[in-house]
Design an enzyme around this catalytic site. Structure first.
Site, PDB file in Angstrom:
ATOM      1  N   ASN A 147       0.835  -1.221   0.000  1.00 47.33           N
ATOM      2  CA  ASN A 147       0.000   0.000   0.000  1.00 47.33           C
ATOM      3  C   ASN A 147       0.862   1.260   0.000  1.00 47.33           C
ATOM      4  O   ASN A 147       0.344   2.362   0.135  1.00 47.33           O
ATOM      5  CB  ASN A 147      -0.963   0.006   1.199  1.00 47.33           C
TER       6      ASN A 147
ATOM      7  N   SER B  67      10.946 -11.609  13.548  1.00 50.57           N
ATOM      8  CA  SER B  67      12.087 -10.831  14.038  1.00 50.57           C
ATOM      9  C   SER B  67      12.746 -11.459  15.258  1.00 50.57           C
ATOM     10  O   SER B  67      12.132 -11.509  16.336  1.00 50.57           O
ATOM     11  CB  SER B  67      11.616  -9.421  14.390  1.00 50.57           C
TER      12      SER B  67
ATOM     13  N   TYR C 243       4.694  -4.323  18.617  1.00 54.21           N
ATOM     14  CA  TYR C 243       5.232  -4.838  17.342  1.00 54.21           C
ATOM     15  C   TYR C 243       5.764  -6.259  17.529  1.00 54.21           C
ATOM     16  O   TYR C 243       5.453  -7.173  16.760  1.00 54.21           O
ATOM     17  CB  TYR C 243       6.339  -3.900  16.848  1.00 54.21           C
TER      18      TYR C 243
HETATM   19  N1  NAD Z   1      14.549  -4.450   8.623  1.00 50.15           N
HETATM   20  C1  NAD Z   1      14.788  -5.278   9.635  1.00 50.15           C
HETATM   21  O1  NAD Z   1      15.850  -5.205  10.279  1.00 50.15           O
HETATM   22  C2  NAD Z   1      13.787  -6.344  10.001  1.00 50.15           C
HETATM   23  C3  NAD Z   1      14.090  -7.194  11.078  1.00 50.15           C
HETATM   24  C4  NAD Z   1      13.176  -8.175  11.425  1.00 50.15           C
HETATM   25  C5  NAD Z   1      11.992  -8.316  10.718  1.00 50.15           C
HETATM   26  N2  NAD Z   1      11.715  -7.466   9.699  1.00 50.15           N
HETATM   27  C6  NAD Z   1      10.439  -7.645   8.976  1.00 50.15           C
HETATM   28  O2  NAD Z   1      10.674  -7.717   7.585  1.00 50.15           O
HETATM   29  C7  NAD Z   1       9.555  -7.166   6.881  1.00 50.15           C
HETATM   30  C8  NAD Z   1      10.041  -6.105   5.906  1.00 50.15           C
HETATM   31  O3  NAD Z   1      10.648  -5.049   6.650  1.00 50.15           O
HETATM   32  P1  NAD Z   1      11.452  -3.862   5.962  1.00 50.15           P
HETATM   33  O4  NAD Z   1      12.567  -3.510   6.845  1.00 50.15           O
HETATM   34  O5  NAD Z   1      11.688  -4.166   4.538  1.00 50.15           O
HETATM   35  O6  NAD Z   1      10.387  -2.674   6.111  1.00 50.15           O
HETATM   36  P2  NAD Z   1       9.692  -1.738   5.037  1.00 50.15           P
HETATM   37  O7  NAD Z   1       8.877  -0.742   5.800  1.00 50.15           O
HETATM   38  O8  NAD Z   1      10.686  -1.213   4.071  1.00 50.15           O
HETATM   39  O9  NAD Z   1       8.727  -2.752   4.286  1.00 50.15           O
HETATM   40  C9  NAD Z   1       7.409  -3.011   4.696  1.00 50.15           C
HETATM   41  C10 NAD Z   1       6.515  -2.821   3.479  1.00 50.15           C
HETATM   42  O10 NAD Z   1       5.159  -3.137   3.847  1.00 50.15           O
HETATM   43  C11 NAD Z   1       4.310  -2.174   3.257  1.00 50.15           C
HETATM   44  N3  NAD Z   1       3.084  -2.105   4.065  1.00 50.15           N
HETATM   45  C12 NAD Z   1       2.961  -1.610   5.323  1.00 50.15           C
HETATM   46  N4  NAD Z   1       1.688  -1.715   5.717  1.00 50.15           N
HETATM   47  C13 NAD Z   1       1.002  -2.290   4.698  1.00 50.15           C
HETATM   48  C14 NAD Z   1      -0.360  -2.655   4.508  1.00 50.15           C
HETATM   49  N5  NAD Z   1      -1.273  -2.426   5.463  1.00 50.15           N
HETATM   50  N6  NAD Z   1      -0.734  -3.214   3.331  1.00 50.15           N
HETATM   51  C15 NAD Z   1       0.184  -3.433   2.347  1.00 50.15           C
HETATM   52  N7  NAD Z   1       1.487  -3.107   2.474  1.00 50.15           N
HETATM   53  C16 NAD Z   1       1.879  -2.542   3.639  1.00 50.15           C
HETATM   54  C17 NAD Z   1       5.107  -0.885   3.269  1.00 50.15           C
HETATM   55  O11 NAD Z   1       4.626   0.074   2.341  1.00 50.15           O
HETATM   56  C18 NAD Z   1       6.506  -1.382   2.944  1.00 50.15           C
HETATM   57  O12 NAD Z   1       6.733  -1.387   1.554  1.00 50.15           O
HETATM   58  C19 NAD Z   1       8.599  -6.637   7.940  1.00 50.15           C
HETATM   59  O13 NAD Z   1       7.613  -7.607   8.188  1.00 50.15           O
HETATM   60  C20 NAD Z   1       9.481  -6.486   9.163  1.00 50.15           C
HETATM   61  O14 NAD Z   1       8.745  -6.593  10.364  1.00 50.15           O
HETATM   62  C21 NAD Z   1      12.576  -6.476   9.312  1.00 50.15           C
END
Ligand code: NAD
Length: 309
Positions: free
Chosen positions: A32, A116, A142
């Site tokens: 989104n 995570s 979270y």
């Molecule tokens: N970056 C890290 O260090 C890390 C660590 C552990 C887990 N994670 C998990 O990995 C996943 C990706 O994280 P990231 O760092 O790439 O974050 P990010 O914010 O770049 O990616 C999340 C994506 O989800 C989309 N999104 C959010 N709400 C939405 C909704 N309601 N409907 C559709 N799309 C939606 C956002 O627009 C974004 O593109 C997440 O689930 C996060 O919890 C990330």
């Protein structure tokens, strides 16, 4: 094979989508654009700008009939989850159940979930690493949603035989990470240093984290499409680096000469997090390949150019 990547406009999801397309997968992205960016989306994938909570998601599943779902869409801001726990749970829990219900109805073979390790486990003592059976003690809404989704995946597996792989990431860094968010210290420090602004360290900078490069996370996701059935697997490096040390390494790469601003530590922040990755090594036949020095140098290069390398 067709794969639906939720959150495919975001940091990890877009890197994963690019790699899947390179491997010949038919990639469908749902996002989104809450924090994701349209320019991150690979034009060879099919993009649906939709919310994972949207009931009309069923039309997308009916039309696309994905074989796999890689679930990366989430509200990822820990502070926001504290300030707005209802919104956080709506996206991370109810949005995920909406995805899982469609997976069940449309016969998705496997769901890979981005969990995570950084927020699920509590404090990990110096010299120790958290294995997957380490007690879970999420201290933010979270983190609670990540644990909750893990339980739903188990329910869907036991009740409907729907396969999953839970990847518990450490602190992921690399190209396309948002440098303006609350998390993502690597991107935040790099962006500030390149603009000659002084980064802030919360506390004394002795907090240690396990930093894993997004390229290695993408590789783990590829393996998880055929291996690691119904397992929870830590994805990290087993190497910890303090925030102070990270600052020094980036200072050197960038040639930044100022000292950091030190401010009060953030309440509830862990002192140390480190993941044991032996299970992922053996079940996914995977190991991280990029050490921090190389990963940081490449990430700096990416931010210097202001776009993809
Ligand atoms: N970056 C890290 O260090 C890390 C660590 C552990 C887990 N994670 C998990 O990995 C996943 C990706 O994280 P990231 O760092 O790439 O974050 P990010 O914010 O770049 O990616 C999340 C994506 O989800 C989309 N999104 C959010 N709400 C939405 C909704 N309601 N409907 C559709 N799309 C939606 C956002 O627009 C974004 O593109 C997440 O689930 C996060 O919890 C990330």
């Amino acid at each position: 094979m067709k794969i639906l990547v939720t959150g495919g406009a975001g940091f990890i999801g877009s890197n994963l989508s690019d790699r899947l397309i390179k491997e010949g997968y038919d990639v469908v992205v749902v996002d989104n654009l809450a924090s994701g960016r349209i320019e991150n989306i690979n034009p060879k994938g099919r993009f649906y700008q939709m919310d994972i909570r949207d009931k009309n998601l069923s039309f997308l599943f009916e039309k696309e009939r994905p074989d796999f779902v890689s679930h990366h869409a989430a509200q990822i801001d820990v502070r926001k989850s504290v300030a707005e726990p209802i919104f956080d749970a709506e996206v991370n829990v109810l949005g995920t159940i909406n995805i899982l219900e469609n997976c069940r109805k449309y016969g998705v073979k496997r769901v890979v979930f981005a969990s995570s390790g950084g927020v699920l486990y509590g404090e990990v003592e110096k010299g120790k690493k958290a294995k997957e059976d380490f007690p879970t003690r999420p201290i933010s809404p979270y983190g609670i949603t990540k644990l909750c989704v893990e339980k739903y995946l188990e329910f869907y597996q036991e009740t409907y035989g729907m396969n999953h792989v839970i990847l518990r990431y450490a602190n992921v860094y690399g190209r396309r990470q948002d440098p303006f968010g609350e998390a993502g210290v690597v991107a935040i420090f790099i962006q500030k240093m390149l603009k000659k602004e002084t980064p802030t360290i919360f506390g004394d900078g002795s907090q240690e984290r396990d930093y894993v490069c997004v390229d290695d996370v993408v590789e783990a996701n590829l393996s998880a499409l055929s291996k690691g059935d119904n397992c929870k697997l830590n994805i990290g490096t087993e190497v910890t680096t303090s925030v102070q040390e990270l600052f020094l390494q980036l200072q050197k790469i960038i040639g930044f000469t100022k000292e950091p601003n030190l401010t009060q530590e953030r309440p509830g922040e862990l002192q140390r997090s480190c993941l044991d990755i032996s299970k992922a090594k053996s079940l996914l036949d995977w190991a991280p390949k990029k050490n921090l020095a190389k990963g940081l140098a490449e990430t700096v290069e990416y931010f210097r150019k202001g776009s993809d390398i």
